[in-house]
Design a protein around this motif. Sequence first.
Motif, mmCIF file in Angstrom:
data_model
loop_
_atom_site.group_PDB
_atom_site.id
_atom_site.type_symbol
_atom_site.label_atom_id
_atom_site.label_comp_id
_atom_site.label_asym_id
_atom_site.label_seq_id
_atom_site.Cartn_x
_atom_site.Cartn_y
_atom_site.Cartn_z
ATOM 1 N N ASP A 65 -85.603 -6.876 16.412
ATOM 2 C CA ASP A 65 -85.632 -7.084 15.010
ATOM 3 C C ASP A 65 -86.160 -5.836 14.357
ATOM 4 O OD1 ASP A 65 -83.908 -9.245 14.388
ATOM 5 O OD2 ASP A 65 -85.710 -10.744 14.576
ATOM 6 N N LEU A 66 -87.298 -5.530 15.063
ATOM 7 C CA LEU A 66 -88.272 -4.448 14.632
ATOM 8 C C LEU A 66 -87.451 -3.234 14.971
ATOM 9 C CD1 LEU A 66 -91.708 -5.611 15.557
ATOM 10 C CD2 LEU A 66 -90.727 -5.506 13.096
ATOM 11 N N VAL A 67 -87.011 -2.971 16.167
ATOM 12 C CA VAL A 67 -86.335 -1.777 16.687
ATOM 13 C C VAL A 67 -85.201 -1.584 15.881
ATOM 14 C CG1 VAL A 67 -85.166 -0.775 18.575
ATOM 15 C CG2 VAL A 67 -87.308 -1.826 18.927
ATOM 16 N N TYR A 68 -83.960 -2.538 15.743
ATOM 17 C CA TYR A 68 -82.761 -2.299 15.204
ATOM 18 C C TYR A 68 -82.798 -2.478 13.422
ATOM 19 C CZ TYR A 68 -81.298 -2.875 19.692
ATOM 20 O OH TYR A 68 -81.213 -2.825 21.364
ATOM 21 N N GLY A 69 -83.890 -2.977 13.135
ATOM 22 C CA GLY A 69 -84.061 -3.067 11.608
ATOM 23 C C GLY A 69 -83.150 -4.365 11.231
ATOM 24 N N GLY A 70 -82.808 -4.481 9.993
ATOM 25 C CA GLY A 70 -81.944 -5.532 9.510
ATOM 26 C C GLY A 70 -82.953 -6.737 9.128
ATOM 27 N N LEU A 71 -82.205 -7.836 9.176
ATOM 28 C CA LEU A 71 -82.831 -9.227 8.725
ATOM 29 C C LEU A 71 -83.999 -9.682 9.783
ATOM 30 C CD1 LEU A 71 -82.758 -11.130 6.493
ATOM 31 C CD2 LEU A 71 -81.019 -12.618 7.923
#
Length: 161
Positions: A65-71
């Motif tokens: 989640d932190l690396v790819y972004g998004g929810l």
Amino acid sequence: MTRVRPQWVLPLSLVVALILGLLPLPPTLQPLRPYWLALVLAYWVIEDPDHIGLGVAFLIGLAGDLVYGGLFGEQALRLVVMAYILQRFRARLRFFPMSQQALAIGGLLLNDRIVTAAIHIAVGEPTMPASSWLAPLAGMLLWPLLFVGLDSLRLGRWRGR
């Protein structure tokens, strides 16, 4: 006599999976991008359940989640669901022939798409494009190569006999 297995394969494979998810692809191939993190996690849940469980899946998902972004928390939930199902059926999956194992992994990746769609609907995020449903097929086709490659690294067969 027990064989000493390299300890670096597990963390390195997860880092490589994170990086593969970031690699730019042409727009036409973008919907076919396999969920590398889930594929690598699936391998480790099947082959090394003593070191990979739901907690690790959650932490890896948060890293995704932190690396790819998004929810924030989406991938953590998706990977925990996948790890739970894999743990439940691990004993059967482990002894499937590779073709059946690839089909099962494809079904899990399809389930992951359903979980993702449900999360997006629940929080009001835009829905995924219809072409993104092809990614589980790509993951299913890549599973035998990934499994054999990680198995070779984990068991140290690259050294030759």
